[in-house]
Design a protein around this motif. Structure first.
Motif, PDB file in Angstrom:
ATOM      1  N   VAL A 175       0.832  -1.206   0.000  1.00  0.00           N
ATOM      2  CA  VAL A 175       0.000   0.000   0.000  1.00  0.00           C
ATOM      3  C   VAL A 175       0.862   1.249   0.000  1.00  0.00           C
ATOM      4  O   VAL A 175       0.581   2.204  -0.729  1.00  0.00           O
ATOM      5  N   VAL A 176       1.924   1.256   0.772  1.00  0.00           N
ATOM      6  CA  VAL A 176       2.811   2.424   0.800  1.00  0.00           C
ATOM      7  C   VAL A 176       3.469   2.614  -0.553  1.00  0.00           C
ATOM      8  O   VAL A 176       3.558   3.734  -1.065  1.00  0.00           O
ATOM      9  N   THR A 177       3.903   1.522  -1.179  1.00  0.00           N
ATOM     10  CA  THR A 177       4.523   1.617  -2.501  1.00  0.00           C
ATOM     11  C   THR A 177       3.532   2.124  -3.535  1.00  0.00           C
ATOM     12  O   THR A 177       3.863   2.985  -4.353  1.00  0.00           O
ATOM     13  N   LEU A 178       2.288   1.618  -3.505  1.00  0.00           N
ATOM     14  CA  LEU A 178       1.285   2.081  -4.463  1.00  0.00           C
ATOM     15  C   LEU A 178       0.956   3.556  -4.244  1.00  0.00           C
ATOM     16  O   LEU A 178       0.755   4.302  -5.205  1.00  0.00           O
ATOM     17  N   GLY A 179       0.890   3.994  -2.989  1.00  0.00           N
ATOM     18  CA  GLY A 179       0.638   5.404  -2.705  1.00  0.00           C
ATOM     19  C   GLY A 179       1.742   6.293  -3.257  1.00  0.00           C
ATOM     20  O   GLY A 179       1.476   7.333  -3.861  1.00  0.00           O
ATOM     21  N   ALA A 180       2.980   5.881  -3.073  1.00  0.00           N
ATOM     22  CA  ALA A 180       4.096   6.663  -3.589  1.00  0.00           C
ATOM     23  C   ALA A 180       4.091   6.681  -5.116  1.00  0.00           C
ATOM     24  O   ALA A 180       4.323   7.724  -5.739  1.00  0.00           O
ATOM     25  N   ARG A 181       3.794   5.551  -5.727  1.00  0.00           N
ATOM     26  CA  ARG A 181       3.753   5.498  -7.184  1.00  0.00           C
ATOM     27  C   ARG A 181       2.638   6.375  -7.752  1.00  0.00           C
ATOM     28  O   ARG A 181       2.817   7.020  -8.781  1.00  0.00           O
ATOM     29  N   ARG A 204       1.451   9.096  -6.443  1.00  0.00           N
ATOM     30  CA  ARG A 204       1.868  10.503  -6.322  1.00  0.00           C
ATOM     31  C   ARG A 204       2.879  10.875  -7.399  1.00  0.00           C
ATOM     32  O   ARG A 204       2.814  11.957  -7.968  1.00  0.00           O
ATOM     33  N   VAL A 205       3.792   9.996  -7.679  1.00  0.00           N
ATOM     34  CA  VAL A 205       4.779  10.261  -8.732  1.00  0.00           C
ATOM     35  C   VAL A 205       4.088  10.348 -10.088  1.00  0.00           C
ATOM     36  O   VAL A 205       4.367  11.246 -10.885  1.00  0.00           O
ATOM     37  N   ALA A 206       3.145   9.445 -10.347  1.00  0.00           N
ATOM     38  CA  ALA A 206       2.429   9.462 -11.626  1.00  0.00           C
ATOM     39  C   ALA A 206       1.607  10.733 -11.777  1.00  0.00           C
ATOM     40  O   ALA A 206       1.551  11.327 -12.860  1.00  0.00           O
ATOM     41  N   THR A 207       0.979  11.181 -10.694  1.00  0.00           N
ATOM     42  CA  THR A 207       0.196  12.415 -10.744  1.00  0.00           C
ATOM     43  C   THR A 207       1.094  13.612 -11.037  1.00  0.00           C
ATOM     44  O   THR A 207       0.764  14.456 -11.874  1.00  0.00           O
ATOM     45  N   GLY A 208       2.222  13.685 -10.368  1.00  0.00           N
ATOM     46  CA  GLY A 208       3.151  14.783 -10.610  1.00  0.00           C
ATOM     47  C   GLY A 208       3.715  14.762 -12.021  1.00  0.00           C
ATOM     48  O   GLY A 208       3.838  15.805 -12.670  1.00  0.00           O
TER      49      GLY A 208
END
Length: 102
Positions: free
Chosen positions: A67-73, A75-79
């Motif tokens: 879940v933490v990895t998916l959340g970080a990914r 955010r990176v994709a959105t940016g």
């Protein structure tokens, strides 16, 4: 509680109101009556959000690293997508692409 959202009245106090509205829309559609598909999409998105949140919680309880990895990914994709959108919009620079004044 009920509140308007994009002209549609949404009962937000319980998930049962959203499911009831979806059932009403399904009944209208099966009878051949006109259903407001804008409200159907809104209620379906709310239902999917609640359902997805429940699944994410179960996954989080068992596999926090995923879940933490998916959340970080996400955010990176959105940016990255915002960066591409702003870069493609030059010139002129849209207001949402300007640097933050703070």
């Amino acid at each position: 509680m009920a509140g308007p959202f994009s002209g549609a009245v949404v009962r937000t106090s319980h998930m049962s109101g959203i499911v009831t509205d979806l059932g009403t829309f399904l009944g209208q559609w099966l009878r051949g009556a006109a259903a407001d598909f804008r409200r159907v999409r809104l209620h379906a998105a709310l239902f999917a959000g609640f359902f997805g949140g429940g699944i994410a919680y179960v996954v989080y309880r068992h596999r926090r690293d995923i879940v933490v990895t998916l959340g970080a990914r996400s955010r990176v994709a959105t940016g990255f997508s915002k960066m591409l959108t702003c870069r493609a919009a030059l010139p002129p620079t849209p207001i949402h692409c300007l640097p933050n004044p703070m």
